[in-house]
Scaffold this motif. Sequence first.
Motif, PDB file in Angstrom:
ATOM      1  N   HIS A  28      22.468  29.355 -10.120  1.00 29.76           N
ATOM      2  CA  HIS A  28      23.202  30.047  -9.048  1.00 29.76           C
ATOM      3  C   HIS A  28      22.510  29.817  -7.707  1.00 29.76           C
ATOM      4  O   HIS A  28      21.281  29.730  -7.640  1.00 29.76           O
ATOM      5  N   ARG A  32      27.743  28.580  -8.362  1.00 31.24           N
ATOM      6  CA  ARG A  32      26.992  28.123  -9.535  1.00 31.24           C
ATOM      7  C   ARG A  32      27.333  26.665  -9.778  1.00 31.24           C
ATOM      8  O   ARG A  32      28.486  26.324 -10.010  1.00 31.24           O
ATOM      9  N   ILE A  49      31.938  31.153  -6.253  1.00 32.17           N
ATOM     10  CA  ILE A  49      32.264  32.367  -7.002  1.00 32.17           C
ATOM     11  C   ILE A  49      32.727  33.470  -6.049  1.00 32.17           C
ATOM     12  O   ILE A  49      33.761  34.092  -6.267  1.00 32.17           O
ATOM     13  N   ASN A  50      31.949  33.707  -4.994  1.00 33.83           N
ATOM     14  CA  ASN A  50      32.297  34.724  -3.998  1.00 33.83           C
ATOM     15  C   ASN A  50      31.951  34.232  -2.605  1.00 33.83           C
ATOM     16  O   ASN A  50      31.013  33.428  -2.420  1.00 33.83           O
ATOM     17  N   VAL A 107      25.041  40.925  -8.130  1.00 33.33           N
ATOM     18  CA  VAL A 107      26.347  41.563  -8.328  1.00 33.33           C
ATOM     19  C   VAL A 107      27.273  41.140  -7.194  1.00 33.33           C
ATOM     20  O   VAL A 107      26.811  40.727  -6.123  1.00 33.33           O
ATOM     21  N   ALA A 108      28.583  41.240  -7.414  1.00 43.18           N
ATOM     22  CA  ALA A 108      29.536  40.845  -6.379  1.00 43.18           C
ATOM     23  C   ALA A 108      30.845  41.603  -6.561  1.00 43.18           C
ATOM     24  O   ALA A 108      31.277  41.868  -7.686  1.00 43.18           O
ATOM     25  N   ASN A 126      31.624  42.777 -10.336  1.00 40.06           N
ATOM     26  CA  ASN A 126      31.023  42.256 -11.567  1.00 40.06           C
ATOM     27  C   ASN A 126      29.528  42.033 -11.409  1.00 40.06           C
ATOM     28  O   ASN A 126      29.047  41.681 -10.316  1.00 40.06           O
ATOM     29  N   ILE A 181      28.220  40.462  -1.804  1.00 42.13           N
ATOM     30  CA  ILE A 181      27.278  39.811  -2.708  1.00 42.13           C
ATOM     31  C   ILE A 181      25.948  40.527  -2.515  1.00 42.13           C
ATOM     32  O   ILE A 181      25.477  40.675  -1.380  1.00 42.13           O
ATOM     33  N   ILE A 223      26.956  39.491 -12.024  1.00 39.22           N
ATOM     34  CA  ILE A 223      27.109  38.035 -12.172  1.00 39.22           C
ATOM     35  C   ILE A 223      26.028  37.435 -13.060  1.00 39.22           C
ATOM     36  O   ILE A 223      26.310  36.669 -13.985  1.00 39.22           O
ATOM     37  N   THR A 224      24.775  37.767 -12.785  1.00 37.33           N
ATOM     38  CA  THR A 224      23.680  37.136 -13.532  1.00 37.33           C
ATOM     39  C   THR A 224      22.385  37.910 -13.326  1.00 37.33           C
ATOM     40  O   THR A 224      22.253  38.701 -12.387  1.00 37.33           O
TER      41      THR A 224
END
Length: 332
Positions: free
Chosen positions: A246, A259, A264-265, A296-297, A217, A271, A219-220
């Motif tokens: 984050h 976050r 999250i990961n 992204v992760a 995904n 990551i 992520i931000t």
Amino acid sequence: MAEGIKLAKVSIETPGKVLLKEIDDVDLESVVLTSSAVGAPSSKEAFVTDQDHALTVELCRAVGVSKIDAFITNECGGGSIFNGWVPAAILGLSLVDAPCNGRAHPTGLMGSMGLHRIKDYISVQSAVGGNPEIGKHLEAVFKGALESTSSLVRQCAVCAGGLVAVARNPVKASYVKDHGAPGAIRLAFNLGEAMMKVKSSGPQAIASASMDILGGNVITTSRVKDKELVSEGGFDHGKIILEDGHEITFWNEYMTLERKGKRINTFPDLIMTLDAENGIPVTSAEVGEGQKIIVVAASARNLILGEGMRCKELFEPVEKVIGKEIISYLNF
């Protein structure tokens, strides 16, 4: 990435041809040597030449590793995915698509395919690097227990100014097939091709394409509010805090993504950060305060990982360095 591109160019410009083989096309009784680089990515005095990479092999031969049939790289990292390509070209040996690990990792033991669990395994590790013009060049070879020789190689990186080329751990191809990460280089090729295909569509398209390949995904996208980086013992460690809340910790590689305190990961999930202006991946050492980045992760379950990523005891040092729980989050 700049170092990786340099190694790739040198390897294909060398008179010998780099022959990349699948593990199933290799005699399983053949002897495979791991080619690596050890050090802190942010070091300003890091200095390794392509001839240094080739010399590591000669040092291993000098202590009795007489039969070497092929090379593998230690990991799929920004520059390290090309470890082994230069000595393979110079010496006319094959390179096998079966890295010790299909993602980057901080410690030598993580990239040793579980050999530390074999009590009578004798490791051979050579290290070459350092700028001779500032009195930093060294050449060393060690033979003994895996953990001890790995620690000595890490100390060589410190003494050489931050980085050394390494050859290590001769094993049969059958061991690599069972404990390495066969197919990880091909996956990296596919990942790069997917990203390059959408390059003209912009950074967000590049990030999305990478995660489509890895089942991850985006992520931000945010600016770096603060970055802490400490280089010690041949490693980089610290954290990156983004304006949107984050936080990413790292020990050479990114270890945790959170976050507002919620995980999250967790490593060995992938990551990664990309420059939001051009979509080019930027590592923990390269990210700067004020820079706008895309995070992204992807889950570790979607990666091709070696045995070192399945040895939970090897994650204990990570927790001590970054001050966060890792082992309790491992679920693969």
